[in-house]
Design a protein around this motif. Structure first.
Motif, mmCIF file in Angstrom:
data_model
loop_
_atom_site.group_PDB
_atom_site.id
_atom_site.type_symbol
_atom_site.label_atom_id
_atom_site.label_comp_id
_atom_site.label_asym_id
_atom_site.label_seq_id
_atom_site.Cartn_x
_atom_site.Cartn_y
_atom_site.Cartn_z
ATOM 1 N N GLY A 145 0.782 -1.226 0.000
ATOM 2 C CA GLY A 145 0.000 0.000 0.000
ATOM 3 C C GLY A 145 0.817 1.282 0.000
ATOM 4 N N LYS A 146 2.123 1.170 0.187
ATOM 5 C CA LYS A 146 2.978 2.361 0.255
ATOM 6 C C LYS A 146 3.977 2.449 -0.892
ATOM 7 C CE LYS A 146 1.080 3.545 4.127
ATOM 8 N NZ LYS A 146 0.067 4.559 4.116
ATOM 9 N N ARG A 147 3.949 1.487 -1.801
ATOM 10 C CA ARG A 147 4.871 1.519 -2.944
ATOM 11 C C ARG A 147 4.529 2.703 -3.838
ATOM 12 N NH1 ARG A 147 4.169 -4.817 -3.492
ATOM 13 N NH2 ARG A 147 5.400 -5.335 -1.651
ATOM 14 N N GLY A 148 5.558 3.351 -4.344
ATOM 15 C CA GLY A 148 5.367 4.515 -5.195
ATOM 16 C C GLY A 148 5.180 5.811 -4.421
ATOM 17 N N ALA A 149 5.295 5.746 -3.085
ATOM 18 C CA ALA A 149 5.082 6.936 -2.244
ATOM 19 C C ALA A 149 6.394 7.504 -1.706
ATOM 20 C CB ALA A 149 4.146 6.588 -1.084
ATOM 21 N N GLY A 150 7.520 7.050 -2.214
ATOM 22 C CA GLY A 150 8.808 7.591 -1.781
ATOM 23 C C GLY A 150 9.503 6.798 -0.691
ATOM 24 N N VAL A 151 8.904 5.697 -0.259
ATOM 25 C CA VAL A 151 9.493 4.899 0.826
ATOM 26 C C VAL A 151 10.766 4.210 0.352
ATOM 27 C CG1 VAL A 151 9.104 3.038 2.493
ATOM 28 C CG2 VAL A 151 7.214 4.557 1.838
ATOM 29 N N GLY A 152 10.704 3.567 -0.811
ATOM 30 C CA GLY A 152 11.891 2.904 -1.353
ATOM 31 C C GLY A 152 13.020 3.883 -1.586
ATOM 32 N N LYS A 153 12.693 5.037 -2.116
ATOM 33 C CA LYS A 153 13.716 6.062 -2.366
ATOM 34 C C LYS A 153 14.337 6.526 -1.048
ATOM 35 C CE LYS A 153 14.620 10.307 -4.825
ATOM 36 N NZ LYS A 153 14.089 11.340 -5.710
ATOM 37 N N ALA A 154 13.518 6.687 -0.018
ATOM 38 C CA ALA A 154 14.039 7.107 1.292
ATOM 39 C C ALA A 154 14.978 6.048 1.868
ATOM 40 C CB ALA A 154 12.885 7.383 2.255
ATOM 41 N N LEU A 155 14.637 4.772 1.687
ATOM 42 C CA LEU A 155 15.502 3.697 2.167
ATOM 43 C C LEU A 155 16.820 3.660 1.395
ATOM 44 C CD1 LEU A 155 12.733 1.038 2.696
ATOM 45 C CD2 LEU A 155 14.314 1.828 4.484
ATOM 46 N N ILE A 156 16.765 3.898 0.093
ATOM 47 C CA ILE A 156 17.997 3.946 -0.707
ATOM 48 C C ILE A 156 18.846 5.134 -0.284
ATOM 49 C CG2 ILE A 156 18.910 4.333 -3.030
ATOM 50 C CD1 ILE A 156 16.489 2.630 -4.044
ATOM 51 N N GLU A 157 18.237 6.281 -0.071
ATOM 52 C CA GLU A 157 18.988 7.464 0.367
ATOM 53 C C GLU A 157 19.642 7.227 1.726
ATOM 54 O OE1 GLU A 157 19.899 10.335 -1.130
ATOM 55 O OE2 GLU A 157 19.060 9.417 -2.934
ATOM 56 N N PHE A 158 18.915 6.576 2.635
ATOM 57 C CA PHE A 158 19.479 6.253 3.944
ATOM 58 C C PHE A 158 20.681 5.324 3.781
ATOM 59 C CE2 PHE A 158 19.971 3.931 7.881
ATOM 60 C CZ PHE A 158 19.780 4.903 8.853
ATOM 61 N N SER A 159 20.546 4.326 2.922
ATOM 62 C CA SER A 159 21.639 3.387 2.671
ATOM 63 C C SER A 159 22.839 4.108 2.060
ATOM 64 C CB SER A 159 21.176 2.264 1.730
ATOM 65 O OG SER A 159 20.073 1.575 2.269
ATOM 66 N N LYS A 160 22.569 5.032 1.170
ATOM 67 C CA LYS A 160 23.629 5.830 0.537
ATOM 68 C C LYS A 160 24.359 6.680 1.580
ATOM 69 C CE LYS A 160 23.734 9.312 -3.059
ATOM 70 N NZ LYS A 160 22.907 9.989 -4.050
#
Length: 148
Positions: free
Chosen positions: A91-106
């Protein structure tokens, strides 16, 4: 919706487990108690390579996670960060969650003087690839496996 990302901690097991069950189901991988406990023990063991982060929504609910580990890069004589798992609830895909996790990992990689962030995804995971194509460079490497 805002997204907060933070490292996984000792008290996060049950909330993480719900996500990990969803991740295992997404990839049609049977999840046993033994597997879940082993992976969790790796994440919270400061002496193990695997660690992770969790994404939370405004209500503090777990809506995604990333598991990652440092690895040596022999041709550059440095180290990189491999993003083993990235999962966001449906329900949260496409809402910036994946991008936020990638940025945190970066950011984690930069803070640990790691020179590259790398991951792979299933060839048919087109929705994830849309995000990945926006934030990273698709490589020409081909992956092979041998089950032992």
């Amino acid at each position: 919706m805002s997204v907060q990302v933070r490292p996984l901690g000792d008290k996060d097991f049950f909330s993480w487990l719900g996500l990990f069950e969803g991740y295992s189901e997404f990839y049609k991988s049977e999840l046993t108690d033994e597997k879940a406990l082993r992976v969790w023990s790796w994440i919270i063991d400061k002496g193990h390579d695997l660690t992770g982060a969790v994404a939370l929504n405004d209500e503090g609910e777990f809506i995604g996670f990333a598991h990652y580990r440092a690895y040596p890069r022999t041709l550059t004589a440095d180290r990189g960060l491999f993003l083993d798992d990235l999962f966001v609830v449906s329900g949260k895909r496409g809402a910036g969650v994946g991008k936020a996790l990638i940025e945190f990992s970066k950011t984690y990689a930069g803070e640990h003087h790691l020179k590259q962030l790398q991951w792979l995804t299933a060839a048919d995971n087109k929705s994830a690839q849309k995000l990945y194509d926006d934030v990273a460079t698709r490589t020409s490497w081909v992956t092979y496996e041998i089950e032992l």
